[in-house]
Design an enzyme around this catalytic site. Structure first.
Site, mmCIF file in Angstrom:
data_model
loop_
_atom_site.group_PDB
_atom_site.id
_atom_site.type_symbol
_atom_site.label_atom_id
_atom_site.label_comp_id
_atom_site.label_asym_id
_atom_site.label_seq_id
_atom_site.Cartn_x
_atom_site.Cartn_y
_atom_site.Cartn_z
ATOM 1 N N TYR A 1 0.855 -1.194 0.000
ATOM 2 C CA TYR A 1 0.000 0.000 0.000
ATOM 3 C C TYR A 1 0.884 1.235 0.000
ATOM 4 O O TYR A 1 1.812 1.348 0.816
ATOM 5 C CB TYR A 1 -0.883 -0.010 1.251
ATOM 6 C CG TYR A 1 -1.806 1.183 1.382
ATOM 7 C CD1 TYR A 1 -2.931 1.317 0.566
ATOM 8 C CD2 TYR A 1 -1.563 2.181 2.339
ATOM 9 C CE1 TYR A 1 -3.789 2.415 0.697
ATOM 10 C CE2 TYR A 1 -2.411 3.276 2.472
ATOM 11 C CZ TYR A 1 -3.522 3.382 1.655
ATOM 12 O OH TYR A 1 -4.370 4.468 1.784
ATOM 13 N N ASP B 1 9.435 2.956 0.435
ATOM 14 C CA ASP B 1 8.327 3.611 1.124
ATOM 15 C C ASP B 1 8.432 3.231 2.598
ATOM 16 O O ASP B 1 7.996 2.164 3.017
ATOM 17 C CB ASP B 1 6.993 3.169 0.514
ATOM 18 C CG ASP B 1 5.813 3.893 1.150
ATOM 19 O OD1 ASP B 1 6.024 4.553 2.192
ATOM 20 O OD2 ASP B 1 4.693 3.782 0.621
ATOM 21 N N LYS C 1 4.113 9.016 9.518
ATOM 22 C CA LYS C 1 3.756 8.271 10.734
ATOM 23 C C LYS C 1 4.706 8.522 11.916
ATOM 24 O O LYS C 1 4.623 9.554 12.547
ATOM 25 C CB LYS C 1 3.622 6.782 10.416
ATOM 26 C CG LYS C 1 2.553 6.553 9.317
ATOM 27 C CD LYS C 1 1.845 5.254 9.403
ATOM 28 C CE LYS C 1 0.893 5.072 8.239
ATOM 29 N NZ LYS C 1 -0.368 4.486 8.527
#
Ligand SMILES: Cc1ncc(COP(=O)(O)O)c(C=O)c1O
Length: 427
Positions: A137, A239, A267
């Site tokens: 994702y 990522d 995050k």
């Protein structure tokens, strides 16, 4: 039940009663507040939280140093449509610890930074395409929201995989340059690059597949990607939105000793506030500075986000990253407690990943290493397990991923393992 009452009212104004579709799958709980490792709902229930806002609150909820830094910043203003010295301080802190960071651009969300990375990779190479991996994702935008969930393809079948759109309304035209391959299979990448390397600008990968399980790269896999990218002039993008400042001070790239050309962060380094970063080689990143590649955003480097990032990084970088050892040790205690309980009760419950982020799933497979092998796990049993933990006050993410923070205590570990034991004993 106040949470139920909230949901009924919210659904009248907010589609589905939630503001992120990911939350549609979770049981409806409305929270009143959170402190440290605990969440509290409107009905007075307490939960040991392993969702951590889907990863960000690595210092726990409402960590005093971050909250204080944000409060102090509030009196200075919010947005200047210009620069403030704190943004340089944040960029320097990031660059000091991310191996691939010769330059850093700051933004708000992981989804946006991924788009910036793909755009600048296309500009740098003059090629249109990119490779992503099944089960991974990279945010909710049309070109990357493919083959993340749903049925798995046969890795031994035709490659690249057919594109599976993931939402109604998705622009098919946006996916024409997206090539999807099975993860952890260097041969698949080598074959595609041999056939179409001159059309591929970038390979983007989660260095640990955290959005499907917490699957580690096989020995030599990330290094193999690095070598193939060098051979074909392709930009390697890690990522690290989940792994960055979670697997350690230098993220997965430091842990596995492979330096990508570009990497995305969000995050954990914001401690729960909205901030993200794209880090990478000067030669590529300076295309933003030259103005030839656009990366914009009204709220980029707003003071609250920047202050939260600096305060979080100060904690995470103190004593050479000592907090990461604490977080990893806490998580490893939970992992081994869960494994022992599974053995005691004869359950095929496996625990994959690392102390700071791990995944529980029910499978008889000897190895889970890609999306297809992950999909062979027992999803119905997984859901029953997750649903049974919640009333006992244990809240991992619904998909079975557990995030661990610096605020989780030995007592949290004991309560968590006891709850798992109770659920597995009941069958
Ligand atoms: C690896 C990865 N990349 C990108 C994103 C998108 O980040 P955001 O939700 O901040 O847009 C996520 C979100 O979970 C992610 O896990």
């Amino acid at each position: 039940m106040q949470s139920e009452d909230y949901e009924r009212k919210a659904r009248k104004f907010i589609p589905g009663g939630v503001n992120s579709n990911v939350r549609l799958a979770a049981p409806t709980i409305c929270f009143s507040h959170a402190r440290g490792s605990k969440l509290y709902d409107l009905d007075g229930n307490e939960y040991i939280d392993y969702a951590l806002g889907m990863g960000p609150t690595i210092l726990g909820h409402a960590p005093p140093s971050v909250i204080q830094a944000v409060q102090e910043t509030l009196s200075l203003g919010q947005l200047f449509a210009g620069q403030h010295p704190l943004e340089l301080e944040l960029a320097e802190l990031l660059a000091a610890h991310i191996p691939s960071a010769e330059r850093v651009r700051i933004g708000l969300t992981g989804s946006e930074m991924v788009q910036a990375a793909l755009r600048v990779a296309r500009a740098h190479t003059g090629r249109p395409g990119f490779i992503k991996f099944e089960g991974q994702y990279h945010g909710w935008f049309d070109n990357v929201l493919v083959n993340h969930s749903g049925p798995a393809n046969d890795p031994a079948g035709e490659l690249p995989f057919p594109i599976h759109l993931q939402t109604a309304g998705q622009a098919v035209s946006a996916t024409t340059d997206t090539h999807v391959l099975p993860w952890n299979d260097l041969g698949a990448v080598a074959r595609l690059l041999a056939a179409r390397g001159d059309q591929i600008a970038a390979i983007i990968t989660e260095p640990v597949m955290c959005n499907t399980g917490a699957l580690a790269p096989r020995d030599g896999y990330l290094q193999g990607l690095r070598e193939l990218c060098d051979q074909y002039g392709v930009v390697l993008i890690f990522d690290e939105v989940i792994t960055g400042f979670r697997l350690g001070l230098s993220g997965a790239q430091g842990k596995f000793g492979v330096t990508p050309d570009l990497s995305t962060f969000a995050k954990a380094f914001g401690g729960g506030f909205p901030v993200a970063a794209l880090a990478g080689k000067a030669e590529i990143m300076d295309l933003f500075g030259a103005g030839s590649v656009n990366h914009s955003g009204t709220y980029n480097s707003n003071l609250v986000s920047i202050a939260a990032g600096i305060a979080t990084l100060r904690e995470l970088t103190a004593d050479d990253g000592a907090l990461f050892s604490k977080i990893a040790a806490t998580g490893e205690d939970i992992m081994s407690g869960i494994r022992d309980a599974a053995r005691r009760h004869g359950a095929n419950l496996k625990v994959l990943g690392f102390g700071a982020v791990f995944h529980t799933l029910f499978t008889d497979a000897p190895e889970t290493y890609d999306y297809a092998s992950y999909k062979r796990a027992d999803a119905a049993r997984q859901k029953r397990f997750m649903d049974a933990l919640l009333p006992l006050g244990i809240r991992p993410t619904g998909r079975g991923t557990w995030f661990v923070s610096a605020a989780h205590s030995g007592e949290d570990v004991d309560r968590t393992v006891a709850a798992v034991d109770q659920v597995l004993r009941a069958g």
